[in-house]
Scaffold this motif. Structure first.
Motif, mmCIF file in Angstrom:
data_model
loop_
_atom_site.group_PDB
_atom_site.id
_atom_site.type_symbol
_atom_site.label_atom_id
_atom_site.label_comp_id
_atom_site.label_asym_id
_atom_site.label_seq_id
_atom_site.Cartn_x
_atom_site.Cartn_y
_atom_site.Cartn_z
ATOM 1 N N UNK A 1 0.828 -1.206 0.000
ATOM 2 C CA UNK A 1 0.000 0.000 0.000
ATOM 3 C C UNK A 1 0.866 1.261 0.000
ATOM 4 N N UNK A 2 1.983 1.229 0.709
ATOM 5 C CA UNK A 2 2.897 2.379 0.684
ATOM 6 C C UNK A 2 3.457 2.585 -0.718
ATOM 7 N N UNK A 3 3.797 1.491 -1.385
ATOM 8 C CA UNK A 3 4.397 1.583 -2.717
ATOM 9 C C UNK A 3 3.417 2.100 -3.767
ATOM 10 N N UNK A 4 2.150 1.758 -3.639
ATOM 11 C CA UNK A 4 1.187 2.181 -4.672
ATOM 12 C C UNK A 4 0.362 3.395 -4.264
ATOM 13 N N UNK A 5 0.655 3.972 -3.110
ATOM 14 C CA UNK A 5 -0.100 5.138 -2.631
ATOM 15 C C UNK A 5 -0.191 6.256 -3.678
ATOM 16 N N UNK A 6 0.886 6.577 -4.414
ATOM 17 C CA UNK A 6 0.780 7.664 -5.394
ATOM 18 C C UNK A 6 -0.298 7.435 -6.466
#
Length: 101
Positions: free
Chosen positions: A58-63
């Protein structure tokens, strides 16, 4: 990108303590991905969300998830599984209620 990143999290949720079920409605060409999950309680959901690999994914795809929306409702276990038509009806009702508020 979303689908590739979330395979590990998808496998994780299917084994997560407290997870009763999960479904994905994916429209990759429109870049629309909806998940529907049922949990014993919010603590089980929040524990899953803070556990790797979900947390890192989720951190990686947040953008690319800037317009994500999350909503919750309670349902008796006897009403599970909730299908996508029922979920969309509930979301529409909630949106209408929020608009009136």
């Amino acid at each position: 990108r979303f689908l590739l990143k979330t395979v590990a999290a998808w496998q994780q949720v299917r084994k997560a303590p407290g997870a009763l079920g999960v479904s994905l409605d994916a429209h990759p060409f429109r870049r629309v991905f909806c998940t529907l999950s049922a949990w014993e309680d919010r603590d089980a959901l929040y524990t899953f969300a803070q556990t790797e690999p979900h947390r890192g994914v989720m951190s990686a795809i947040r953008p690319v998830m800037r317009t994500s929306m999350f909503t919750f409702w309670e349902a008796p276990v006897a009403d599970l599984p909730i299908d996508w038509a029922d979920a969309r009806r509930r979301l529409d009702e909630q949106a209408a209620s929020d608009a009136r508020s």
